[in-house]
Scaffold this active site. Structure first.
Site, mmCIF file in Angstrom:
data_model
loop_
_atom_site.group_PDB
_atom_site.id
_atom_site.type_symbol
_atom_site.label_atom_id
_atom_site.label_comp_id
_atom_site.label_asym_id
_atom_site.label_seq_id
_atom_site.Cartn_x
_atom_site.Cartn_y
_atom_site.Cartn_z
ATOM 1 N N HIS A 1 0.851 -1.192 0.000
ATOM 2 C CA HIS A 1 0.000 0.000 0.000
ATOM 3 C C HIS A 1 0.889 1.245 0.000
ATOM 4 O O HIS A 1 2.030 1.212 0.470
ATOM 5 C CB HIS A 1 -0.876 0.025 1.251
ATOM 6 C CG HIS A 1 -1.958 -0.999 1.261
ATOM 7 N ND1 HIS A 1 -3.081 -0.860 2.045
ATOM 8 C CD2 HIS A 1 -2.098 -2.172 0.601
ATOM 9 C CE1 HIS A 1 -3.869 -1.899 1.863
ATOM 10 N NE2 HIS A 1 -3.294 -2.716 0.997
ATOM 11 N N GLU B 1 0.872 3.866 1.865
ATOM 12 C CA GLU B 1 1.321 4.288 3.190
ATOM 13 C C GLU B 1 2.492 3.431 3.682
ATOM 14 O O GLU B 1 3.464 3.953 4.230
ATOM 15 C CB GLU B 1 0.175 4.191 4.211
ATOM 16 C CG GLU B 1 -1.031 5.041 3.874
ATOM 17 C CD GLU B 1 -2.101 4.309 3.075
ATOM 18 O OE1 GLU B 1 -3.282 4.645 3.260
ATOM 19 O OE2 GLU B 1 -1.764 3.414 2.281
ATOM 20 N N CYS C 1 -6.265 2.018 5.669
ATOM 21 C CA CYS C 1 -6.930 0.791 6.101
ATOM 22 C C CYS C 1 -6.400 0.428 7.498
ATOM 23 O O CYS C 1 -5.439 1.041 7.982
ATOM 24 C CB CYS C 1 -6.644 -0.334 5.113
ATOM 25 S SG CYS C 1 -4.938 -0.932 5.146
ATOM 26 N N CYS D 1 -2.598 -0.186 7.548
ATOM 27 C CA CYS D 1 -1.765 1.006 7.392
ATOM 28 C C CYS D 1 -1.829 1.902 8.627
ATOM 29 O O CYS D 1 -0.819 2.489 9.011
ATOM 30 C CB CYS D 1 -2.175 1.768 6.135
ATOM 31 S SG CYS D 1 -1.739 0.879 4.623
#
Length: 153
Positions: free
Chosen positions: A55, A57, A85, A88
């Site tokens: 992801h 992040e 999410c 993260c």
């Protein structure tokens, strides 16, 4: 590049999201800033890397940790185009970030929208602010990406 405002931080994260979109990745971008300087960048690369945790992040946090030679991102702010999410948000907690600022809500996958406020949990060792700063271009890039995907099937 110097980041002086949250709006500038989100615009810089949006540049990362645009890179993701150009590579046919879900357009989410993130940057990590400390003392006004960008110390980490990332964009979604799950498809490219065949990695479920790639992801934006996570990649921005990893980049910042490498650049700062420390896993502790104390006094750092993470700017991301989409609400983090749960994974993260937990990574932000583990990295000891000072604050997270995001530009679009994710009502189906965002930690805060789903009620997982790990950043505020008094039982944990580190707490930090997580703020939504509505930025229409952050949600628009996602809408356009998925609309295009639906029409090309």
């Amino acid at each position: 590049m110097t980041i002086d405002t949250a709006e500038q931080g989100l615009v810089s994260a949006l540049v990362q999201a645009q890179i993701a979109a150009s590579q046919d990745e879900v357009p989410v971008g993130a940057i990590v800033v400390r003392s006004g300087l960008v110390v980490g960048v990332g964009y979604n690369r799950r498809e490219q890397l065949n990695n479920p945790v790639a992801h934006a992040e996570i990649l921005a946090i990893q980049d910042a940790a490498s650049n700062l030679s420390s896993w502790r991102l104390i006094d750092c702010i993470l700017y991301c185009t989409l609400e983090p999410c749960p994974m993260c948000l937990a990574a932000c907690q583990q990295a000891r970030v000072k604050e997270v600022i995001f530009g679009a809500m994710d009502t189906k996958g965002g930690a805060l929208s789903l009620g997982y406020r790990l950043n505020e949990d008094f039982r944990t060792h580190h707490r930090f602010e997580a703020k939504y700063l509505e930025t229409p271009s952050c949600s628009q890039i996602l809408k356009e990406f998925f609309e295009k995907k639906r029409h090309t099937k």
